[in-house]
Scaffold this motif. Sequence first.
Motif, short mmCIF file in Angstrom:
data_model
loop_
_atom_site.label_atom_id
_atom_site.label_comp_id
_atom_site.label_asym_id
_atom_site.label_seq_id
_atom_site.Cartn_x
_atom_site.Cartn_y
_atom_site.Cartn_z
N ASN A 253 -15.56 -12.80 -21.62
CA ASN A 253 -15.12 -11.91 -20.33
C ASN A 253 -15.59 -12.15 -19.37
OD1 ASN A 253 -17.19 -10.73 -22.76
ND2 ASN A 253 -17.76 -9.80 -20.76
N LYS A 254 -16.43 -13.27 -19.04
CA LYS A 254 -17.16 -13.54 -17.93
C LYS A 254 -15.98 -14.38 -16.82
CE LYS A 254 -21.88 -14.35 -19.35
NZ LYS A 254 -23.09 -15.40 -19.63
N CYS A 255 -15.16 -14.57 -17.51
CA CYS A 255 -13.94 -15.38 -16.58
C CYS A 255 -12.95 -14.72 -16.46
CB CYS A 255 -13.92 -16.70 -17.06
SG CYS A 255 -13.17 -16.71 -18.53
N LYS A 256 -12.19 -14.88 -15.35
CA LYS A 256 -10.74 -14.13 -15.15
C LYS A 256 -9.60 -15.03 -15.89
CE LYS A 256 -8.62 -11.35 -12.36
NZ LYS A 256 -8.74 -9.66 -12.63
N MET A 257 -8.91 -14.46 -17.01
CA MET A 257 -8.14 -15.00 -17.97
C MET A 257 -6.99 -15.73 -17.03
SD MET A 257 -8.86 -15.15 -20.79
CE MET A 257 -7.32 -15.71 -21.60
N LYS A 258 -6.48 -15.22 -16.06
CA LYS A 258 -5.44 -15.75 -15.04
C LYS A 258 -6.00 -16.92 -14.33
CE LYS A 258 -1.46 -14.18 -12.47
NZ LYS A 258 -0.83 -12.73 -11.74
N ASP A 259 -7.04 -17.11 -14.28
CA ASP A 259 -7.52 -18.35 -13.32
C ASP A 259 -7.75 -19.35 -14.56
OD1 ASP A 259 -7.57 -16.76 -11.10
OD2 ASP A 259 -9.85 -16.31 -11.05
N VAL A 260 -8.41 -19.16 -15.66
CA VAL A 260 -8.54 -20.43 -16.49
C VAL A 260 -7.35 -20.65 -17.23
CG1 VAL A 260 -10.77 -19.72 -17.12
CG2 VAL A 260 -9.09 -18.73 -18.48
N ALA A 261 -6.56 -19.78 -17.18
CA ALA A 261 -5.12 -20.25 -17.86
C ALA A 261 -4.09 -21.27 -17.00
CB ALA A 261 -4.07 -18.72 -18.11
N ARG A 262 -4.50 -21.18 -15.86
CA ARG A 262 -3.81 -21.82 -14.95
C ARG A 262 -4.28 -23.44 -15.28
NH1 ARG A 262 -5.31 -18.44 -10.54
NH2 ARG A 262 -3.39 -17.03 -10.03
N GLU A 263 -5.42 -23.70 -15.86
CA GLU A 263 -5.96 -25.12 -15.95
C GLU A 263 -5.67 -25.49 -17.40
OE1 GLU A 263 -9.72 -26.16 -13.98
OE2 GLU A 263 -9.93 -24.17 -13.51
N VAL A 264 -5.02 -24.72 -18.23
CA VAL A 264 -4.89 -25.02 -19.79
C VAL A 264 -3.39 -25.64 -19.85
CG1 VAL A 264 -4.75 -24.25 -21.83
CG2 VAL A 264 -6.50 -23.46 -20.58
N PRO A 265 -3.16 -26.72 -20.29
CA PRO A 265 -1.86 -27.03 -20.66
C PRO A 265 -0.93 -25.90 -21.27
CG PRO A 265 -3.43 -28.70 -21.32
CD PRO A 265 -4.20 -27.49 -20.95
N PRO A 266 0.22 -26.00 -20.85
CA PRO A 266 1.21 -25.14 -21.43
C PRO A 266 1.56 -24.95 -22.98
CG PRO A 266 2.50 -26.31 -20.11
CD PRO A 266 1.16 -26.59 -19.80
N THR A 267 1.14 -26.14 -23.25
CA THR A 267 1.41 -26.59 -24.85
C THR A 267 0.09 -26.06 -25.68
OG1 THR A 267 0.65 -28.82 -24.50
CG2 THR A 267 2.83 -28.42 -24.31
N ALA A 268 -1.13 -25.81 -25.26
CA ALA A 268 -2.05 -25.33 -25.87
C ALA A 268 -2.28 -23.95 -25.52
CB ALA A 268 -3.40 -25.99 -25.29
N LEU A 269 -2.98 -23.26 -26.61
CA LEU A 269 -3.30 -21.77 -26.46
C LEU A 269 -4.24 -21.27 -25.59
CD1 LEU A 269 -2.58 -20.64 -30.40
CD2 LEU A 269 -0.74 -20.72 -28.40
N VAL A 270 -4.07 -20.18 -25.15
CA VAL A 270 -5.29 -19.78 -24.00
C VAL A 270 -5.59 -18.34 -24.59
CG1 VAL A 270 -3.70 -18.98 -22.20
CG2 VAL A 270 -5.93 -19.03 -21.98
N MET A 271 -6.84 -18.19 -25.25
CA MET A 271 -7.13 -16.84 -25.79
C MET A 271 -8.42 -16.22 -25.26
SD MET A 271 -7.47 -18.26 -29.84
CE MET A 271 -5.98 -18.85 -30.60
#
Length: 335
Positions: A253-271
Amino acid sequence: MAQNMRQWVADVIRRKDVTALPVMTHPGIELNGDTVREAVSNGVVHYRAVQALANRYRSAAAVTIMDLTTEAEAFGAEVLFSDDAVPTVAGHLLSGPDAIRRLEVPSLSSGRIPAYLKANLLAARHITDRPVFAGCIGPYSLAGRLYDMSELMMLIYENPDAAHLLLSKCTAFIRKYCMALKETGAGGVMMAEPAAGLLSEHDCQTFSSDYVRYIVEQVQSDDFMVILHNCGNTGHCTRAMVSTGAAAYHFGNKCKMKDVAREVPPTALVMGNIDPVSIFKDGSPEEMRHAVAVLLEEMNNYPNFVLSSGCDTPPHTPLANIDAFFSALEMFNSQ
């Protein structure tokens, strides 16, 4: 027959509704009237907690206990136990580079490793309607528990060769443990590497992610995936996390999910990443419903998003708050 986990990830991404995978076992321990001490020491008690939660909640997968002392204990570290709190490592096992050189990689019969393997075996055998995810610690976090976290941060600057030797020994054991967890029938492992979030992105890459990537390359396959958890990441080392090639990334919860999700490949899950303490444990059901609704709205354009807690939900988390977590998700999905 083992489930194809690559297909499972693709199916989660393709679904129109959002799935949820909170990291929790302590509510299951309490549901059964058992103690934390019993659950982290006895594979059957541990399994029963996982089963109790699988019976009660429609989580995307079942998860076993996130215990960051098991591997350190196998190496010989002293662990303190309590009936109603997570175990902790007492002091530190190693002092200085000579102790690192003498350190031996333990066998899988050391400490409570057999109890954890038994819990995962029972869970994988009996929970067949969803994957079971085991838990393990990451190499840098394990090294910090063996050497002391502050001392390790000094060591990587003063004697990087000794730090790399320690990390290579930690990595060898974690790889061996993950292979054994894979043999239990678990569909994957959630690797907790929170201490790497204390490092700069460059040092996170060098002293954590490069080692994690080696483990991922060795153990991840069609029927076994790695979920890399780093609740210490504030967003500064997401790229280093993603370089590991894990199938999923779990954020605190220390990070902003929307910001980190941009850096995760769309084929990997972001939780992630509902606060496990201020919302899950100490919040009200109304606060939970609001937090979930806000996060789901924020992540609406990310099909690879899986709603979760930001870390393991602690002991004494009210069931009413977990119920509210799932009911808020259900309401969102029905709209």
